[in-house]
Structures are given as C-alpha cells and as structure tokens.
Design an enzyme around this catalytic site. Structure first.
Site, mmCIF file in Angstrom:
data_model
loop_
_atom_site.group_PDB
_atom_site.id
_atom_site.type_symbol
_atom_site.label_atom_id
_atom_site.label_comp_id
_atom_site.label_asym_id
_atom_site.label_seq_id
_atom_site.Cartn_x
_atom_site.Cartn_y
_atom_site.Cartn_z
ATOM 1 N N GLY A 52 75.864 -7.503 6.339
ATOM 2 C CA GLY A 52 74.440 -8.219 5.805
ATOM 3 C C GLY A 52 74.155 -9.151 6.992
ATOM 4 O O GLY A 52 74.461 -8.859 8.114
ATOM 5 N N PHE A 53 73.492 -10.036 6.739
ATOM 6 C CA PHE A 53 73.233 -10.794 7.608
ATOM 7 C C PHE A 53 74.256 -11.830 8.471
ATOM 8 O O PHE A 53 74.134 -11.498 9.814
ATOM 9 C CB PHE A 53 72.245 -12.017 7.316
ATOM 10 C CG PHE A 53 70.880 -11.380 6.706
ATOM 11 C CD1 PHE A 53 69.759 -11.224 7.909
ATOM 12 C CD2 PHE A 53 70.635 -11.426 5.390
ATOM 13 C CE1 PHE A 53 68.501 -10.630 7.242
ATOM 14 C CE2 PHE A 53 69.068 -10.996 5.167
ATOM 15 C CZ PHE A 53 68.130 -10.468 5.996
ATOM 16 N N GLY A 54 75.131 -11.880 7.836
ATOM 17 C CA GLY A 54 76.083 -12.837 8.477
ATOM 18 C C GLY A 54 76.997 -11.868 9.398
ATOM 19 O O GLY A 54 77.244 -12.042 10.523
ATOM 20 N N VAL A 101 86.646 -3.602 1.179
ATOM 21 C CA VAL A 101 87.722 -4.194 1.452
ATOM 22 C C VAL A 101 88.079 -4.533 -0.071
ATOM 23 O O VAL A 101 87.560 -5.425 -0.379
ATOM 24 C CB VAL A 101 87.334 -5.557 2.288
ATOM 25 C CG1 VAL A 101 89.012 -6.221 2.480
ATOM 26 C CG2 VAL A 101 87.210 -4.741 3.769
ATOM 27 N N GLU A 148 58.298 -13.706 -7.034
ATOM 28 C CA GLU A 148 57.715 -12.531 -6.296
ATOM 29 C C GLU A 148 57.561 -11.341 -7.110
ATOM 30 O O GLU A 148 56.593 -10.679 -7.304
ATOM 31 C CB GLU A 148 58.390 -12.188 -5.070
ATOM 32 C CG GLU A 148 58.356 -13.433 -4.096
ATOM 33 C CD GLU A 148 59.318 -13.367 -2.696
ATOM 34 O OE1 GLU A 148 59.170 -14.112 -1.969
ATOM 35 O OE2 GLU A 148 60.527 -12.935 -3.077
ATOM 36 N N ASP A 202 76.657 -16.299 2.509
ATOM 37 C CA ASP A 202 76.487 -16.763 1.190
ATOM 38 C C ASP A 202 78.053 -17.182 0.485
ATOM 39 O O ASP A 202 78.124 -17.842 -0.647
ATOM 40 C CB ASP A 202 76.070 -15.579 0.219
ATOM 41 C CG ASP A 202 74.625 -15.545 0.418
ATOM 42 O OD1 ASP A 202 74.021 -16.118 1.252
ATOM 43 O OD2 ASP A 202 73.856 -14.608 -0.221
ATOM 44 N N ALA A 224 69.346 -16.633 4.264
ATOM 45 C CA ALA A 224 69.648 -15.579 5.368
ATOM 46 C C ALA A 224 69.909 -16.372 6.482
ATOM 47 O O ALA A 224 70.924 -16.150 7.403
ATOM 48 C CB ALA A 224 68.321 -14.660 5.342
#
Ligand SMILES: Cc1cc2nc3c(=O)[nH]c(=O)nc-3n(C[C@H](O)[C@H](O)[C@H](O)COP(=O)(O)OP(=O)(O)OC[C@H]3O[C@@H](n4cnc5c(N)ncnc54)[C@H](O)[C@@H]3O)c2cc1C
Length: 458
Positions: free
Chosen positions: A21-23, A87, A182, A319, A335
C-alpha cells in the site's frame, strides 16, 4: 502444501517489506539506491489507491485505473523481488516471516522488517452486518457495491409493488467521514444526472439517499466551517443526512437505527458501511510476537522512530502503527502518514547501513485533507486555509492526479473524469454474475454456480 525456505544465503542486507500500500510501496521505492535486497510481499498483485475506491463503486473509474500491478510499478527497481502472499506469522527470534500463497506456503528470512499491512473495516463488534452492508476497503468491496448499486435500479424497474420499488430505491450509507460523504454524493449524482431517462418503469430521481452517522457533524475532522458547507452541499444534492443516529441492526431488507426520536427501521436493499477501521490481523500477531502492546483499535505501539520497542530491526508504518507525536493524539490513518512513515523507515535503514547515527524522530508533515462532495464541489483543509466549492474541487483533482500511481492510469482517469464530470455518463457500469450474486444473495439463495450445476445434472 509445499514449504519453501528462502533468502538464507542473502549476501546483502535483506529488507522484507510486508504490504504494498502507500507505506510499503514508498518504503520500497526509498530503498532503491540503498545497498540492500528488498523482498516486497503483498496479499494482492496490485497497489491500491484506496481514496478513489468510491469512484470504482459508482462507475466512474475502472478498477485497473486505481490498482496498478506492483511488478509494473517497480519494474525498473533492480533490488526488489515482488512476491505474492499473505504474511500469517512472524518469528522475531528466527527473524523470519511465514507466508501463505495459493497452493504454497513459504518462509522468508529478514535482517530488517518493515510491516505496512494497513487497516481493516470495523463493524464495532457487529461483523454480521458485513453481509448486508459491504465496507469499502478493497477492489472486491468496490465491485460488489457497484453491482449492488446499479443492480438496485435494475431490480426496482422490475417491481410492481410501490413499497418494493421504494425499498430498492433507498440507499443507506453508514458513516459521514470522507468516504461516506463521497459515496452518498456520487449515488445522488447517479440518480439525478446519469440515470434519468434510462428506465421505463421508475424515475431514478425518486431515489432516497440517506447518510447516517452517530456523531453530530459530517466530515467531523474538517472543523465546523467546512462541515457546515459540506452538509449544505449534500442537502442541495438531495442527500438526507441523519446525524446522532446509531445503527443497531442491518439485514437484507433494511437497517435499524436509534435516534433522539427513538428506534426506527429504514427499509432499504442497498446499504454500505464507511464507519470504522481497525488494525489488520497481522498487527495483533506482530504485537504478540514482539511483546509489544497494541492500542484499542489493534494498532501496534511504536517508538518515535517507528521501530518496535526492543526490536530496532522491525518497523511498523502507516495505518497499523500507533504513534502519538503529540501526547494523547494519535497520528491519523491517512495516505500521507503512511507515505512519510514508510519513507522515514527506509531512511533509518539507509542511515544504519552507512554507520550514521539515528536520525530525528519521525515527524508527520500534514499537507491537509480533502473530500469531494459532487462534481465541481469539494472541501479542502490545508494549514490555516479552508476552501470549498470549485476551488476545493480543483485542488482535489490536481492532488489525486499527482498521487495516482502510473502515467497510463492518470491519462485514462482524466478521460473517465471528463465523461462523468463534463458529461453525465459513467464509463464503468459493468458487473459480473459473481458480483451480482454477492455475499448476501449467496447466503439467502445458495451459490448460483452450485445451483447451475445441479440444474445441469437434473
Ligand atoms: C475508501 C477509503 C478512502 C480513503 N480516502 C483517503 C483520502 O481521501 N485521503 C487520505 O489521505 N487517506 C485516505 N484513505 C486512507 C488511506 O488510504 C490509508 O491511510 C493508506 O492507504 C494507508 O496506507 P498503508 O500502507 O498503511 O495501508 P494500505 O494502503 O491499506 O496497504 C496495506 C497493504 O498491505 C497488504 N496486506 C495486508 N495484510 C497483509 C498480509 N498479512 N500479508 C501481506 N500483505 C498484506 C494489503 O493487500 C495492502 O496492499 C482512505 C481509505 C479508504 C479505505
């Protein structure tokens, strides 16, 4: 099942990154020029740009546009090996992670471990709601919701009983944070701009779109000014906002709520959950393996340098980390926190290998928050600036284009946005048979494939 042991003979320092993901992705990219070999393990083959999932669910974008293959994103980075798998365990003494992949289990050894497994949807202890009100965390969720939303209009068109039509045309979104706002805004635009004129037996403009939240404000974290503006815009779009309303039950045909006025049942075939997050199962496993506490949401407590207490070789970022830079105030699950903490952890690895002293503690630079309400209307909170309407929307557009991964995806997203924002259309309304018979339908009526096979046999 085969068990494979890998990386035992790594010559260079070996960094295992869990989660793309972003991280995880930004940590991996930041190790591009470091003297390390990186193994990036992710449960899916793609990196997911979660902030635009609601546009996949409402037919604006295709899933490919927000989910580029990890291999393609990293194809020019020679020191990374991308591996598919979930994992399932971490052995901090042996410095290995165990991974489940379809038809194969394997184990990977590490010198440094960076865990960035994100967050899961939380139903606040009511996991049974998930069958009837899917969350919004994955491509599967977004495609299921797409099938349910467009399917509801189709099925409404087939009904003759006015109550059934109303039930199909009532959409309930739970949670008035950015995702809920949204979603509600986009369903309203579908009902009022895209679908009118396409059905012979119903008027899509009669759809009821409800946005409910237990809190007293929409976009609670954006402050009073932008919250009020967003509320006004939602009302203009025809969204009914029910605040201080707690959801106490969800089933196939409706939703039960407690409000100040008492208990109420809202008949609705299409519900969606955008109300809460908790840490993923791996966060608890990591905490237990490393003897580190987790917070109430299950996130792992980390040191100011994002490493685990007692385990400088393990970092938790994004997160799933619990880090209060300001005492008592956890960093938000957004993010930019994930990107910056991933890059920071990679920087710490580089410093250590270069024999440099540890850098300063991780400091999150808040670049602001954005949420769209409808086309040409968004709210933006950037430093002391509070922007809304078209200016906010333009900033939203530019920022999302900048952070969408991959040039091809940016080009095609712009084209799809033109179709939806300048025109009235939605380019991505297709759903497959599997999605249409999603979770609750399968529960209620049985697996359609099984029934098909049984029919073939008879
Ligand atoms: C619908 C939605 C809208 C959002 N909108 C915004 C927004 O507008 N602005 C904003 O700043 N933030 C937004 N966010 C939050 C933002 O997307 C997250 O903060 C960010 O993605 C966190 O990055 P991460 O790397 O920690 O986790 P993620 O991006 O969730 O990545 C985790 C990765 O780990 C993988 N994974 C998980 N468990 C395992 C495992 N056991 N083994 C292997 N791989 C695993 C997953 O497949 C995933 O690829 C939104 C989130 C959602 C769900």
């Amino acid at each position: 099942m085969e068990t494979v042991m890998e990386q035992g003979s790594q010559r260079r320092h070996h960094v295992v990154v869990v989660g793309a993901g972003f991280g995880g992705l930004f940590a991996t990219k930041a190790l591009r020029k470091a003297p390390v070999d990186v193994t990036l393990i992710n449960a899916t083959t793609y990196h997911l740009f979660q902030p635009l999932l609601y546009q996949v669910a409402t037919g604006i974008l295709s899933q490919g546009e927000i989910a580029p293959p990890i291999r393609e994103v990293l194809k020019r980075q020679d020191n990374v090996d991308v591996r598919l798998g979930t994992v399932t365990g971490i052995d901090v003494a042996a410095r290995t992670v165990s991974v489940d992949a379809p038809g194969l289990d394997y184990t990977v050894g590490y010198d440094t471990l960076i865990v960035a497994a994100g967050a899961s949807q939380s139903y606040f202890g009511n996991d049974q709601f998930a069958d009837f009100a899917p969350g919004m965390k994955s491509i599967d969720d977004a495609l299921e919701l797409r099938a349910r939303i467009f399917g509801a209009f189709e099925l409404a068109d087939l009904q003759t009983d006015p109550e059934a039509i109303e039930r199909y045309l009532t959409f309930v979104v739970v949670g008035a944070g950015p995702t809920g706002v949204e979603m509600a805004g986009q369903i309203a635009e579908l009902a009022h701009r895209t679908l009118p004129g396409q059905y012979k037996h119903i008027d899509p403009r009669k759809a009821r779109i409800l946005l409910v939240d237990a809190l007293p404000a929409v976009l609670n974290t954006f402050g009073d000014h932008l919250s009020t503006r967003a509320l006004r815009q939602l009302h203009l779009l025809g969204v009914e906002v029910e605040l201080e309303t707690r959801v106490v039950g969800v089933d196939a045909t409706g939703i039960e709520v407690e409000t100040k006025r008492g208990h109420q049942r809202i008949p609705s075939m299409t519900k969606m959950w955008a109300a809460g997050v908790s840490a993923p199962p791996l966060a608890r496993k990591l905490g237990e393996a490393a003897g580190v506490e987790t917070d109430r949401a299950g996130r792992v407590h980390v040191n100011p340098d994002c490493s685990l207490p007692g385990h400088p070789e393990i970092f938790a970022v994004g997160d799933m980390m619990a880090l209060d830079e300001t005492p008592g105030q956890q960093l938000p699950g957004v993010a930019q926190v994930a990107i910056q903490s991933g890059q920071y952890a990679a920087g710490q690895v580089r410093r250590r290998l270069a024999g440099q002293p540890a850098g300063k503690p991780f400091k999150y630079f808040d670049k602001g928050s954005l949420a769209t309400i409808s086309r040409f209307s968004a709210v933006a909170s950037i430093g002391k600036l509070r922007l809304s309407g078209f200016v906010g929307w333009t900033i939203w557009l530019v920022v999302h284009l900048l952070y969408l991964v991959g040039f091809k995806n940016r080009v095609s997203a712009v084209m799809h946005w033109a179709v939806s924002f300048l025109g009235r259309g939605r380019s991505e309304r297709v759903s497959t048979f599997q999605q249409a018979f999603a979770r609750s339908a399968v529960r209620a009526y049985g697996d359609p494939w099984e029934r098909g096979r049984a029919d073939d046999r008879s």
